[in-house]
Design a protein around this motif. Structure first.
Motif, PDB file in Angstrom:
ATOM      1  N   THR A  49       0.833  -1.209   0.000  1.00  0.00           N
ATOM      2  CA  THR A  49       0.000   0.000   0.000  1.00  0.00           C
ATOM      3  C   THR A  49       0.862   1.251   0.000  1.00  0.00           C
ATOM      4  OG1 THR A  49      -1.810  -1.136   1.122  1.00  0.00           O
ATOM      5  CG2 THR A  49      -1.777   1.261   1.255  1.00  0.00           C
ATOM      6  N   ASP A  50       1.966   1.215   0.745  1.00  0.00           N
ATOM      7  CA  ASP A  50       2.855   2.377   0.803  1.00  0.00           C
ATOM      8  C   ASP A  50       3.434   2.689  -0.566  1.00  0.00           C
ATOM      9  OD1 ASP A  50       4.479   4.380   2.350  1.00  0.00           O
ATOM     10  OD2 ASP A  50       6.106   3.143   1.560  1.00  0.00           O
ATOM     11  N   GLN A  60       0.851   4.144  -2.866  1.00  0.00           N
ATOM     12  CA  GLN A  60       0.614   5.553  -2.558  1.00  0.00           C
ATOM     13  C   GLN A  60       1.728   6.427  -3.100  1.00  0.00           C
ATOM     14  OE1 GLN A  60       0.063   5.457   1.713  1.00  0.00           O
ATOM     15  NE2 GLN A  60      -2.164   5.288   1.521  1.00  0.00           N
ATOM     16  N   GLU A  67     -12.073   1.689   0.886  1.00  0.00           N
ATOM     17  CA  GLU A  67     -11.110   2.426   1.702  1.00  0.00           C
ATOM     18  C   GLU A  67      -9.771   2.569   0.973  1.00  0.00           C
ATOM     19  OE1 GLU A  67     -10.670   0.863   5.599  1.00  0.00           O
ATOM     20  OE2 GLU A  67     -12.787   1.137   6.144  1.00  0.00           O
ATOM     21  N   LEU A  68      -9.333   1.518   0.295  1.00  0.00           N
ATOM     22  CA  LEU A  68      -8.083   1.597  -0.465  1.00  0.00           C
ATOM     23  C   LEU A  68      -8.227   2.595  -1.611  1.00  0.00           C
ATOM     24  CD1 LEU A  68      -5.226   0.693  -1.106  1.00  0.00           C
ATOM     25  CD2 LEU A  68      -6.177  -1.273  -2.344  1.00  0.00           C
ATOM     26  N   ALA A  95     -10.170   5.155  -1.736  1.00  0.00           N
ATOM     27  CA  ALA A  95     -10.214   6.510  -1.171  1.00  0.00           C
ATOM     28  C   ALA A  95      -8.825   6.990  -0.777  1.00  0.00           C
ATOM     29  CB  ALA A  95     -11.159   6.544   0.030  1.00  0.00           C
ATOM     30  N   SER A  96      -8.018   6.107  -0.177  1.00  0.00           N
ATOM     31  CA  SER A  96      -6.679   6.528   0.257  1.00  0.00           C
ATOM     32  C   SER A  96      -5.783   6.823  -0.935  1.00  0.00           C
ATOM     33  CB  SER A  96      -6.052   5.452   1.154  1.00  0.00           C
ATOM     34  OG  SER A  96      -5.738   4.285   0.411  1.00  0.00           O
ATOM     35  N   THR A 137      -6.849  10.112  -2.512  1.00  0.00           N
ATOM     36  CA  THR A 137      -6.426  11.263  -1.707  1.00  0.00           C
ATOM     37  C   THR A 137      -4.978  11.628  -1.986  1.00  0.00           C
ATOM     38  OG1 THR A 137      -8.026  10.815   0.062  1.00  0.00           O
ATOM     39  CG2 THR A 137      -6.090  12.117   0.645  1.00  0.00           C
ATOM     40  N   VAL A 138      -4.076  10.647  -1.999  1.00  0.00           N
ATOM     41  CA  VAL A 138      -2.662  10.971  -2.235  1.00  0.00           C
ATOM     42  C   VAL A 138      -2.441  11.424  -3.674  1.00  0.00           C
ATOM     43  CG1 VAL A 138      -1.814   9.459  -0.395  1.00  0.00           C
ATOM     44  CG2 VAL A 138      -2.017   8.555  -2.707  1.00  0.00           C
TER      45      VAL A 138
END
Length: 340
Positions: free
Chosen positions: A118-119, A122, A263-264, A266-267, A270-271
């Motif tokens: 995930t990092d 992003q 949720e993934l 959305a995150s 956002t980034v």
């Protein structure tokens, strides 16, 4: 057009434009590239040198604009693009027009993206936002349309002053190419959904540089680098368009078509937005969110139009799975558009 083998074509290019060499090897890139692109390693004075050779594809496709855009973008932005080493529009050798670029190290992002943490995802989305923000803030044009080359100058070829009209033309073109694909039965339904929603699309705005094929397959990725996207490739499909179209496209190709977890999504969204806003002011407001599924449906129709070519070498199971996924994405986007 050459009917030689790829090895003979590459050998002719190296003989015409390259240094003396003792031998070479080549491979094709992954990630679904459809043009004649080869990664070449040649040996000279005991050292190995790596370059990329790209030949003009068959058919009436723009080619000269791509090497020009490499220099154009590199001179005006910090977007990572490979440096053009050689461009031959009319080669002496019996090969199609070609250009040679430096080899940028890294892996094709399309082959790595699904397995990233995930990092790292992003980091990729944040940098993608910065890249698009950089392009959109620094390069503008006088009208909307596809970019081409005339007298060694980049111009807008099919220019229009109204973004809504140009987006409609672009989308109708995607629809017209569904004939002969597994999705030709969806043409009328798609247009019945799109036509009344066009009133949401702005007519005015400043046309900005849009890489119309900005997707993981056209990005090189180096996981250990501070900026993991090391190169943006394939500049042959480039528009002067509204930035929001490019942003919605990218959200679809990197996020909404790849991940189911809300949720993934959305995150990552956002980034991506925050990365873009570092380079260029942008309000991701309710109007943008309402237009996003419309832009994304147009992008999906473009992918559907190229489905046969993209999956020509895939198994029947992989093709059936992809078709089902495209149809699922279509239903979701139609539902979102009709809810606005």
């Amino acid at each position: 057009m050459s009917v030689q083998t790829p090895e003979q074509d590459i050998e002719a290019v190296l003989k015409e434009s390259g240094p003396d060499y003792e031998g070479f090897q080549f491979e094709t890139p992954g990630g679904g590239h459809q043009s004649d692109v080869y990664m070449v390693t040649l040996r000279h004075d005991g050292e190995a040198y790596e370059v990329v050779v790209k030949f003009k594809p068959q058919g009436d496709v723009p080619f000269a604009v791509e090497p020009c855009l490499h220099d154009f973008v590199a001179g005006r932005t910090n977007v990572p693009v490979p440096r053009i080493l050689v461009y031959e529009d009319n080669p002496d050798a019996d090969v199609p027009p070609y250009f040679v670029t430096e080899r940028i190290h890294g892996e094709n992002l399309a082959e790595e993206f699904a397995g990233l943490s995930t990092d790292d995802r992003q980091r990729v989305l944040a940098q993608s936002g910065r890249i698009l923000g950089d392009m959109h803030s620094e390069i503008g044009f006088e009208a909307f349309g596809r970019l081409t080359l005339h007298d060694d100058r980049i111009i807008v070829s099919d220019w229009m002053g109204d973004w809504r009209e140009y987006f409609e033309r672009l989308t109708r073109s995607h629809l017209s190419h569904l004939d002969g694909t597994p999705f030709e039965d969806m043409t009328d339904r798609a247009w019945d959904c799109i036509e009344p929603a066009l009133s949401m699309v702005p007519k005015d705005g400043v046309p900005r540089l849009v890489h119309d094929d900005f997707r993981p397959a056209n990005l090189m990725f180096e996981q250990t680098a501070d900026a993991p996207i090391t190169a943006v490739l394939d500049w042959q499909d480039v528009l002067a368009a509204l930035p929001e179209y490019n942003l919605a496209q990218t959200e679809f190709l990197f996020i909404d078509s790849s991940f189911q977890d809300p949720e993934l999504r959305a995150s990552l969204r956002t980034v991506f937005h925050e990365g873009y806003q570092e380079m260029r002011p942008m309000e991701f407001d309710e109007g943008y969110e309402q237009r996003r599924p419309l832009y994304q449906l147009s992008t999906l129709l473009w992918r559907m139009a190229g489905f046969n070519a993209a999956f020509a070498d895939e198994s029947g199971l992989a093709t059936a799975r992809a078709e089902a996924q495209y149809r699922q994405q279509f239903e979701r986007l139609v539902e979102e558009i009709q809810a606005n």
